[in-house]
Design a protein around this motif. Structure first.
Motif, mmCIF file in Angstrom:
data_model
loop_
_atom_site.group_PDB
_atom_site.id
_atom_site.type_symbol
_atom_site.label_atom_id
_atom_site.label_comp_id
_atom_site.label_asym_id
_atom_site.label_seq_id
_atom_site.Cartn_x
_atom_site.Cartn_y
_atom_site.Cartn_z
ATOM 1 N N GLY A 1 6.021 44.791 -51.430
ATOM 2 C CA GLY A 1 4.845 45.586 -51.764
ATOM 3 C C GLY A 1 3.525 44.857 -51.683
ATOM 4 O O GLY A 1 2.467 45.457 -51.905
ATOM 5 N N VAL A 2 3.539 43.573 -51.331
ATOM 6 C CA VAL A 2 2.321 42.771 -51.269
ATOM 7 C C VAL A 2 2.010 42.449 -49.806
ATOM 8 O O VAL A 2 2.897 41.993 -49.067
ATOM 9 C CB VAL A 2 2.460 41.465 -52.075
ATOM 10 C CG1 VAL A 2 1.186 40.625 -51.968
ATOM 11 C CG2 VAL A 2 2.771 41.776 -53.530
ATOM 12 N N VAL A 3 0.777 42.682 -49.393
ATOM 13 C CA VAL A 3 0.357 42.353 -48.039
ATOM 14 C C VAL A 3 -0.008 40.872 -47.976
ATOM 15 O O VAL A 3 -0.821 40.390 -48.775
ATOM 16 C CB VAL A 3 -0.838 43.212 -47.600
ATOM 17 C CG1 VAL A 3 -1.323 42.788 -46.209
ATOM 18 C CG2 VAL A 3 -0.458 44.687 -47.592
ATOM 19 N N LEU A 4 0.601 40.164 -47.039
ATOM 20 C CA LEU A 4 0.386 38.727 -46.901
ATOM 21 C C LEU A 4 -0.136 38.415 -45.500
ATOM 22 O O LEU A 4 0.261 39.060 -44.523
ATOM 23 C CB LEU A 4 1.686 37.957 -47.141
ATOM 24 C CG LEU A 4 2.374 38.130 -48.492
ATOM 25 C CD1 LEU A 4 3.714 37.404 -48.494
ATOM 26 C CD2 LEU A 4 1.488 37.607 -49.618
ATOM 27 N N ALA A 5 -1.003 37.439 -45.419
ATOM 28 C CA ALA A 5 -1.442 36.940 -44.118
ATOM 29 C C ALA A 5 -0.358 36.040 -43.546
ATOM 30 O O ALA A 5 0.328 35.332 -44.284
ATOM 31 C CB ALA A 5 -2.742 36.171 -44.260
ATOM 32 N N THR A 6 -0.199 36.075 -42.238
ATOM 33 C CA THR A 6 0.730 35.149 -41.593
ATOM 34 C C THR A 6 -0.042 33.912 -41.140
ATOM 35 O O THR A 6 -1.278 33.928 -41.066
ATOM 36 C CB THR A 6 1.397 35.805 -40.370
ATOM 37 O OG1 THR A 6 0.399 35.991 -39.344
ATOM 38 C CG2 THR A 6 2.008 37.140 -40.724
ATOM 39 N N GLN B 1 3.922 38.182 -33.396
ATOM 40 C CA GLN B 1 2.481 38.220 -33.178
ATOM 41 C C GLN B 1 1.731 38.877 -34.337
ATOM 42 O O GLN B 1 0.529 39.119 -34.226
ATOM 43 C CB GLN B 1 2.162 38.983 -31.888
ATOM 44 C CG GLN B 1 2.717 38.338 -30.630
ATOM 45 C CD GLN B 1 2.170 38.984 -29.389
ATOM 46 O OE1 GLN B 1 1.156 38.562 -28.817
ATOM 47 N NE2 GLN B 1 2.826 40.040 -28.930
ATOM 48 N N ARG B 2 2.432 39.159 -35.427
ATOM 49 C CA ARG B 2 1.794 39.858 -36.535
ATOM 50 C C ARG B 2 0.821 38.955 -37.273
ATOM 51 O O ARG B 2 1.091 37.779 -37.513
ATOM 52 C CB ARG B 2 2.843 40.390 -37.503
ATOM 53 C CG ARG B 2 3.857 41.326 -36.862
ATOM 54 C CD ARG B 2 4.863 41.828 -37.894
ATOM 55 N NE ARG B 2 5.920 42.590 -37.249
ATOM 56 C CZ ARG B 2 7.066 42.068 -36.827
ATOM 57 N NH1 ARG B 2 7.289 40.769 -36.986
ATOM 58 N NH2 ARG B 2 7.969 42.815 -36.247
ATOM 59 N N LEU B 3 -0.298 39.531 -37.640
ATOM 60 C CA LEU B 3 -1.291 38.814 -38.442
ATOM 61 C C LEU B 3 -1.095 39.067 -39.931
ATOM 62 O O LEU B 3 -1.490 38.246 -40.762
ATOM 63 C CB LEU B 3 -2.707 39.232 -38.035
ATOM 64 C CG LEU B 3 -3.074 39.010 -36.563
ATOM 65 C CD1 LEU B 3 -4.490 39.512 -36.299
ATOM 66 C CD2 LEU B 3 -2.959 37.540 -36.188
ATOM 67 N N LEU B 4 -0.498 40.228 -40.264
ATOM 68 C CA LEU B 4 -0.248 40.603 -41.654
ATOM 69 C C LEU B 4 1.179 41.133 -41.771
ATOM 70 O O LEU B 4 1.675 41.796 -40.863
ATOM 71 C CB LEU B 4 -1.240 41.682 -42.123
ATOM 72 C CG LEU B 4 -2.726 41.317 -42.140
ATOM 73 C CD1 LEU B 4 -3.577 42.557 -42.378
ATOM 74 C CD2 LEU B 4 -3.020 40.267 -43.212
ATOM 75 N N VAL B 5 1.813 40.848 -42.903
ATOM 76 C CA VAL B 5 3.129 41.401 -43.200
ATOM 77 C C VAL B 5 3.130 41.867 -44.654
ATOM 78 O O VAL B 5 2.294 41.447 -45.455
ATOM 79 C CB VAL B 5 4.257 40.368 -42.979
ATOM 80 C CG1 VAL B 5 4.364 39.985 -41.521
ATOM 81 C CG2 VAL B 5 4.042 39.130 -43.840
ATOM 82 N N ARG B 6 4.084 42.750 -44.964
ATOM 83 C CA ARG B 6 4.236 43.233 -46.341
ATOM 84 C C ARG B 6 5.559 42.725 -46.893
ATOM 85 O O ARG B 6 6.609 42.931 -46.294
ATOM 86 C CB ARG B 6 4.187 44.754 -46.389
ATOM 87 C CG ARG B 6 4.188 45.329 -47.817
ATOM 88 C CD ARG B 6 4.290 46.840 -47.785
ATOM 89 N NE ARG B 6 3.162 47.429 -47.124
ATOM 90 C CZ ARG B 6 2.010 47.738 -47.733
ATOM 91 N NH1 ARG B 6 1.867 47.483 -49.029
ATOM 92 N NH2 ARG B 6 1.022 48.291 -47.061
ATOM 93 N N VAL C 1 -6.592 33.576 -49.858
ATOM 94 C CA VAL C 1 -5.862 34.639 -49.164
ATOM 95 C C VAL C 1 -4.365 34.404 -49.319
ATOM 96 O O VAL C 1 -3.858 33.380 -48.862
ATOM 97 C CB VAL C 1 -6.237 34.699 -47.671
ATOM 98 C CG1 VAL C 1 -5.445 35.799 -46.960
ATOM 99 C CG2 VAL C 1 -7.737 34.914 -47.501
ATOM 100 N N PRO C 2 -3.651 35.333 -49.952
ATOM 101 C CA PRO C 2 -2.186 35.178 -50.066
ATOM 102 C C PRO C 2 -1.554 35.178 -48.676
ATOM 103 O O PRO C 2 -1.858 36.031 -47.854
ATOM 104 C CB PRO C 2 -1.756 36.417 -50.872
ATOM 105 C CG PRO C 2 -3.001 36.926 -51.520
ATOM 106 C CD PRO C 2 -4.129 36.562 -50.602
ATOM 107 N N MET C 3 -0.672 34.225 -48.438
ATOM 108 C CA MET C 3 -0.087 34.139 -47.103
ATOM 109 C C MET C 3 1.321 33.585 -47.170
ATOM 110 O O MET C 3 1.717 32.913 -48.128
ATOM 111 C CB MET C 3 -0.963 33.281 -46.182
ATOM 112 C CG MET C 3 -1.084 31.821 -46.573
ATOM 113 S SD MET C 3 -2.086 30.886 -45.381
ATOM 114 C CE MET C 3 -1.076 31.009 -43.907
ATOM 115 N N THR C 4 2.068 33.893 -46.130
ATOM 116 C CA THR C 4 3.407 33.362 -45.972
ATOM 117 C C THR C 4 3.335 32.068 -45.169
ATOM 118 O O THR C 4 2.339 31.810 -44.482
ATOM 119 C CB THR C 4 4.313 34.376 -45.256
ATOM 120 O OG1 THR C 4 5.590 33.795 -45.035
ATOM 121 C CG2 THR C 4 3.720 34.756 -43.910
#
Length: 341
Positions: free
Chosen positions: A186-191, A178-183, A169-172
């Motif tokens: 243009g790429v959605v990343l898991a936090t 409180q975000r679980l996902l960020v963009r 899973v691509p992640m930062t």
């Protein structure tokens, strides 16, 4: 015990309503203090006890005692969840104001997961009576293993679930509120918060494997098994914030939990062919074991105050910088405009 579809629907509806109340009450990220956690804990326990009294009045003393025995077993085993959560949050240095969101989603997932486990367990018991021997043997083995490993704790760094998550899973590497996902670009990343949530859910899966057979040793009525689980879980988040800084004081609790598992395993084993242990006696034994382990722990550690678990010197995740957060603002504004349309 004849539980109508209407009773099932009303009970599940009440549980969902209470989850929504909890979500609305904690929709803003903030640090939950001891006083607030104690108030919420008292409220959840009062709700669970009140439901048990209603069951007692409507379905009789046997059903009421079975509910309270199951509730007490689940509540006590859930304390082990609290200890594991404290280790996870400390290792990943999750800011305290974001922990409630993870726990809320974790408990929501746990309710769904355990509902499936309970349904499967009820079907297995109805179709294959010999499965009770398997449940009993598993509880005895789990209790023995807990006694042997009472001084061992979860090591998040060695978690296979976390390694698999980070691999696929691509992640930062930074918390973004409180975000679980960020963009990003243009790429959605898991936090990291999503990674922590996955680890919380995996650990609850492990605990569910222990706790579901334990409550089936008390009663095989699915309604009582599910509601005792649900009302015990509802107060788990408040219990975490109340007890997380006191886990170093419960030095004998794990021994007590192990003995509870051994007791319910033996109860299930003898119930099959030899003797049915009255539910009231089982409830008294469980309460005595837990009370003794808690009192002995507090006496052995008297004088010790609250103490947070030490955070690692080099935590794997960090807080996002203002510059990184600013990059998300255009996306957040687009979402806000979309909600107002």
């Amino acid at each position: 015990m004849d539980v109508t579809l209407g009773v099932w629907t009303a009970s599940i509806g009440a549980i969902v309503a209470m989850l929504l109340v909890d979500l609305v009450a904690h929709r803003r990220a903030h640090v939950i203090g001891v006083r607030e956690a104690a108030a919420w804990s008292a409220a959840w326990i009062a709700i669970g006890v009140t439901f048990g009294v209603v069951v007692w009045q409507v379905y009789g003393a046997t059903a009421g005692q079975a509910y309270f025995a199951g509730y007490l077993i689940e509540k006590s085993l859930a304390v082990d969840n609290v200890f594991v959560w404290a280790i996870i949050f400390s290792y990943f240095a999750v800011p305290r104001q974001y922990q409630h969101r993870v726990l809320f989603l974790g408990v929501l997932g746990a309710l769904v997961l355990r509902g499936g486990f309970i349904a499967a367990g009820a079907v297995l018991i109805e179709r294959f009576s010999w499965i009770l021997y398997v449940f009993a043997a598993f509880l005895l083995f789990t209790g023995y293993r807990m006694l042997r490993q009472r001084d061992e704790h979860l090591d998040p760094e060695r978690s296979r679930a976390l390694r698999l998550f980070r691999r696929y899973v691509p992640m930062t590497d930074a918390f973004h509120g409180q975000r679980l996902l960020v963009r990003s670009r243009g790429v959605v990343l898991a936090t990291p918060l999503l990674a922590v949530l996955v680890l919380v859910e995996v650990t609850d899966l492990v605990f569910a494997v222990d706790s579901i057979p334990a409550i089936f040793a008390v009663t095989d009525e699915p309604f009582l098994v599910f509601t005792a689980n649900a009302f015990a879980l509802l107060g788990l988040r408040a219990m975490y914030f109340l007890l997380a800084d006191l886990i170093h004081r419960f030095v004998y609790l794990k021994i007590g939990l192990a003995l509870v598992l051994v007791w319910v395993g033996l109860k299930m084993l003898v119930k099959i062919d030899l003797y049915y242990v009255p539910t009231a006696l089982s409830l008294a034994v469980v309460a005595t074991i837990l009370a003794t382990s808690v009192v002995a722990s507090l006496v052995a550690t008297r004088g010790q105050g609250r103490r947070s678990l030490p955070a690692p010197q080099d935590p794997p995740f960090r807080l996002a910088t203002d510059e990184e957060t600013a990059r998300l603002e255009p996306l957040l504004r687009r979402r806000a405009r979309a909600r107002t349309r």
